[in-house]
Structure formats: C-alpha cells, structure tokens
Motif scaffolding. Structure first.
Motif, mmCIF file in Angstrom:
data_model
loop_
_atom_site.group_PDB
_atom_site.id
_atom_site.type_symbol
_atom_site.label_atom_id
_atom_site.label_comp_id
_atom_site.label_asym_id
_atom_site.label_seq_id
_atom_site.Cartn_x
_atom_site.Cartn_y
_atom_site.Cartn_z
ATOM 1 N N ALA A 1 0.747 -1.071 -0.247
ATOM 2 C CA ALA A 1 -0.019 -0.197 0.085
ATOM 3 C C ALA A 1 0.999 1.219 -0.036
ATOM 4 C CB ALA A 1 -0.859 -0.111 1.191
ATOM 5 N N SER A 2 1.853 1.228 0.818
ATOM 6 C CA SER A 2 2.795 2.421 0.671
ATOM 7 C C SER A 2 3.502 2.542 -0.465
ATOM 8 C CB SER A 2 3.801 2.290 2.010
ATOM 9 O OG SER A 2 4.628 1.339 1.839
ATOM 10 N N VAL A 3 3.872 1.564 -1.149
ATOM 11 C CA VAL A 3 4.670 1.702 -2.581
ATOM 12 C C VAL A 3 3.755 2.212 -3.579
ATOM 13 C CG1 VAL A 3 5.746 0.438 -4.364
ATOM 14 C CG2 VAL A 3 6.439 -0.085 -1.906
ATOM 15 N N MET A 4 2.444 1.713 -3.555
ATOM 16 C CA MET A 4 1.356 2.249 -4.433
ATOM 17 C C MET A 4 0.820 3.612 -4.325
ATOM 18 S SD MET A 4 0.959 -0.295 -6.634
ATOM 19 C CE MET A 4 -0.520 0.391 -7.419
ATOM 20 N N LEU A 5 0.846 4.096 -3.122
ATOM 21 C CA LEU A 5 0.163 5.361 -2.687
ATOM 22 C C LEU A 5 0.490 6.272 -3.615
ATOM 23 C CD1 LEU A 5 -1.775 6.203 -0.602
ATOM 24 C CD2 LEU A 5 0.421 6.753 0.982
ATOM 25 N N ALA A 6 1.747 6.972 -3.979
ATOM 26 C CA ALA A 6 2.081 8.054 -4.924
ATOM 27 C C ALA A 6 1.282 7.804 -6.167
ATOM 28 C CB ALA A 6 3.485 8.205 -5.000
ATOM 29 N N PHE A 7 1.672 6.650 -6.858
ATOM 30 C CA PHE A 7 0.959 6.521 -8.179
ATOM 31 C C PHE A 7 -0.591 6.503 -8.347
ATOM 32 C CE2 PHE A 7 5.224 5.706 -8.900
ATOM 33 C CZ PHE A 7 5.667 6.049 -10.410
ATOM 34 N N GLN A 8 -1.197 5.914 -7.050
ATOM 35 C CA GLN A 8 -2.918 6.163 -7.090
ATOM 36 C C GLN A 8 -3.216 7.635 -7.032
ATOM 37 O OE1 GLN A 8 -2.769 3.490 -3.600
ATOM 38 N NE2 GLN A 8 -3.392 1.670 -4.728
ATOM 39 N N VAL A 9 -2.500 8.469 -6.048
ATOM 40 C CA VAL A 9 -2.812 9.756 -5.964
ATOM 41 C C VAL A 9 -2.657 10.572 -7.090
ATOM 42 C CG1 VAL A 9 -0.883 10.720 -4.742
ATOM 43 C CG2 VAL A 9 -3.203 11.302 -4.066
ATOM 44 N N ALA A 10 -1.575 10.325 -7.721
ATOM 45 C CA ALA A 10 -1.365 11.051 -9.102
ATOM 46 C C ALA A 10 -2.288 10.850 -10.104
ATOM 47 C CB ALA A 10 0.065 10.643 -9.641
ATOM 48 N N VAL A 11 -2.703 9.629 -10.195
ATOM 49 C CA VAL A 11 -3.831 9.362 -11.169
ATOM 50 C C VAL A 11 -5.231 9.842 -10.617
ATOM 51 C CG1 VAL A 11 -5.520 7.354 -12.115
ATOM 52 C CG2 VAL A 11 -2.662 6.953 -12.082
ATOM 53 N N ASP A 12 -5.367 9.811 -9.491
ATOM 54 C CA ASP A 12 -6.741 10.408 -9.124
ATOM 55 C C ASP A 12 -6.553 11.944 -9.236
ATOM 56 O OD1 ASP A 12 -7.316 8.167 -7.877
ATOM 57 O OD2 ASP A 12 -6.913 8.579 -5.795
ATOM 58 N N ALA A 13 -5.668 12.552 -9.119
ATOM 59 C CA ALA A 13 -5.537 14.111 -9.276
ATOM 60 C C ALA A 13 -5.729 14.553 -10.702
ATOM 61 C CB ALA A 13 -4.098 14.517 -8.779
ATOM 62 N N VAL A 14 -4.960 13.642 -11.627
ATOM 63 C CA VAL A 14 -5.168 13.878 -13.103
ATOM 64 C C VAL A 14 -6.576 13.815 -13.608
ATOM 65 C CG1 VAL A 14 -4.421 13.415 -15.509
ATOM 66 C CG2 VAL A 14 -2.688 13.547 -13.454
ATOM 67 N N GLU A 15 -7.206 12.578 -13.280
ATOM 68 C CA GLU A 15 -8.439 12.153 -13.612
ATOM 69 C C GLU A 15 -9.465 13.367 -13.024
ATOM 70 O OE1 GLU A 15 -8.812 7.300 -13.556
ATOM 71 O OE2 GLU A 15 -9.341 8.389 -11.677
ATOM 72 N N GLU A 16 -9.204 14.147 -11.824
ATOM 73 C CA GLU A 16 -9.964 15.104 -11.383
ATOM 74 C C GLU A 16 -9.770 16.236 -12.322
ATOM 75 O OE1 GLU A 16 -9.370 18.162 -7.839
ATOM 76 O OE2 GLU A 16 -10.401 16.499 -7.057
ATOM 77 N N ALA A 17 -8.783 16.634 -12.360
ATOM 78 C CA ALA A 17 -8.388 17.629 -13.593
ATOM 79 C C ALA A 17 -9.058 17.801 -14.823
ATOM 80 C CB ALA A 17 -6.617 17.826 -13.762
ATOM 81 N N LEU A 18 -8.812 16.485 -15.274
ATOM 82 C CA LEU A 18 -9.706 16.147 -16.848
ATOM 83 C C LEU A 18 -11.062 16.283 -16.634
ATOM 84 C CD1 LEU A 18 -7.292 13.178 -18.039
ATOM 85 C CD2 LEU A 18 -7.624 15.670 -18.879
ATOM 86 N N ALA A 19 -11.637 15.542 -15.541
ATOM 87 C CA ALA A 19 -13.202 15.835 -15.282
ATOM 88 C C ALA A 19 -13.479 17.356 -15.261
ATOM 89 C CB ALA A 19 -13.494 14.955 -14.011
ATOM 90 N N ALA A 20 -12.813 17.976 -14.420
ATOM 91 C CA ALA A 20 -13.114 19.489 -14.474
ATOM 92 C C ALA A 20 -13.278 20.057 -15.745
ATOM 93 C CB ALA A 20 -12.203 20.020 -13.417
ATOM 94 N N ARG A 21 -12.151 19.842 -16.528
ATOM 95 C CA ARG A 21 -12.180 20.366 -17.902
ATOM 96 C C ARG A 21 -13.399 19.721 -18.753
ATOM 97 N NH1 ARG A 21 -6.084 20.416 -20.317
ATOM 98 N NH2 ARG A 21 -5.150 21.983 -18.726
ATOM 99 N N ALA A 22 -13.749 18.579 -18.620
ATOM 100 C CA ALA A 22 -15.015 18.050 -19.272
ATOM 101 C C ALA A 22 -16.231 18.710 -18.848
ATOM 102 C CB ALA A 22 -15.043 16.568 -19.038
ATOM 103 N N GLU A 23 -16.544 19.077 -17.674
ATOM 104 C CA GLU A 23 -17.798 19.620 -17.312
ATOM 105 C C GLU A 23 -18.246 20.900 -18.002
ATOM 106 O OE1 GLU A 23 -17.303 20.787 -13.139
ATOM 107 O OE2 GLU A 23 -17.147 18.540 -12.612
ATOM 108 N N PRO A 24 -19.511 20.989 -18.491
ATOM 109 C CA PRO A 24 -19.680 22.118 -19.266
ATOM 110 C C PRO A 24 -19.834 23.499 -18.382
ATOM 111 C CG PRO A 24 -21.620 20.505 -18.719
ATOM 112 C CD PRO A 24 -20.295 20.006 -18.472
ATOM 113 N N ALA A 25 -19.426 24.616 -19.014
ATOM 114 C CA ALA A 25 -19.341 25.723 -18.485
ATOM 115 C C ALA A 25 -20.728 26.191 -17.848
ATOM 116 C CB ALA A 25 -18.792 26.999 -19.448
ATOM 117 N N ALA A 26 -20.951 26.688 -16.627
ATOM 118 C CA ALA A 26 -22.296 26.864 -16.373
ATOM 119 C C ALA A 26 -22.509 28.241 -16.617
ATOM 120 C CB ALA A 26 -22.329 26.843 -14.742
#
Length: 167
Positions: free
Chosen positions: A142-167
């Motif tokens: 778990a400790s070895v995987m942590l950095a890569f898991q969190v990096a994927v999560d952060a990039v997914e969040e950024a891409l999802a935010a870009r994909a949201e239509p402007a309100a």
C-alpha cells in the motif's frame, strides 16, 4: 540481559537483516531522500489525497495540465515511510509531460509486479523495477502504491473538471 534472551534477540536480528537489506537498498534510500516536486501547487486543476492505513503514510498530489492533457506542473506532499518516499521519488522524476494513460500504466504495472507478475518498466518510470524486492512483503504494498494512485486520482479530477460544461 541473560544469555538465552541475547540468543533470541540475535536470531531475530539474523532474520530481519536479509529483509532490511532487500527492501532498503542504497538505490531505494537515495530515491527516498531526493523526492522531486515537494510541496503544494497553487491553482491546481486536480488534487487528491490518500492514506495507507497500515503504515500511516499519506500523500497529496496537485496537478496542472497542458492543453493536451499532459502534466505540466506537479507538486506532492509526502508523509510516508522510506518505501512510500522512494515511490514518490520515482513519480516526481518522471511525471512532467506524462499523460493519464502513462500514469495508469505505471500504477497498474507496479500493482502487477507487486502481485508477482513479470513486468518490464521502461521510459519515464523505469525505476519502478526497484520495488520487485517488496513483492514478498504484502503489508508494504500500500505504501509503495500510494504516490501513483494519488497522481492518477489528481489527473482524473483535472480532466473531469475540464470536461464539465461551463455553467
């Protein structure tokens, strides 16, 4: 200390020494001592935090992406054991310019290697091969995987935010 107790402690030390030598090589300790991109990003497009419950490690990652969706800026706040720090060191050394698919492939390859599969790490995250020595220590995965898991999560969040239509 009596003689019997000293012999018992000696036996424990003999059993621990190979484990410690296998896990904490000079290369691993060097990676853990020189983690690139430490800190937090102002104006991050994506951020994520994860904990490894067993060892108490915690990693937060912040990303900003370029127009093509690749990591342009990155920061990580790492509070982890030497294995988690070394993983963050590998991540920090190769993340700038990485795509979500690069990060996902590295994360999934690392998980497969820890599970016992033969994986060849090449390119920006080639240093992940160092964690083959951790394979037999499941409590450390778990400790070895942590950095890569969190990096994927952060990039997914950024891409999802870009994909949201402007309100």
């Amino acid at each position: 200390m009596n003689h019997a107790r000293a012999i018992a402690y000696g036996a424990i030390e003999l059993r621990l020494k190979p484990m410690l030598d296998d896990l904490y090589s000079t290369r691993l300790l060097t990676l853990s001592a020189s983690i690139p991109h430490l800190g937090r990003l102002e104006e991050a497009e994506g951020s994520a935090t994860r904990h490894a419950r067993l060892c108490g490690s915690k990693v937060t990652a912040d990303v900003a992406l370029d127009e093509g969706g690749h990591v342009a800026r990155f920061a990580q706040d790492v509070k982890a054991c030497a294995l988690g720090q070394a993983s963050a060191g590998v991540l920090g050394g190769g993340i700038i310019g990485a795509s979500l698919s690069d990060l996902t492939a590295a994360r999934d390859g690392l998980a497969a290697a820890l599970a016992g599969e033969t994986v060849s790490f090449e390119g920006r995250f080639s240093d992940l091969d160092i964690f083959e020595s951790v394979r037999d220590y499941k409590a450390r995965h778990a400790s070895v995987m942590l950095a890569f898991q969190v990096a994927v999560d952060a990039v997914e969040e950024a891409l999802a935010a870009r994909a949201e239509p402007a309100a």
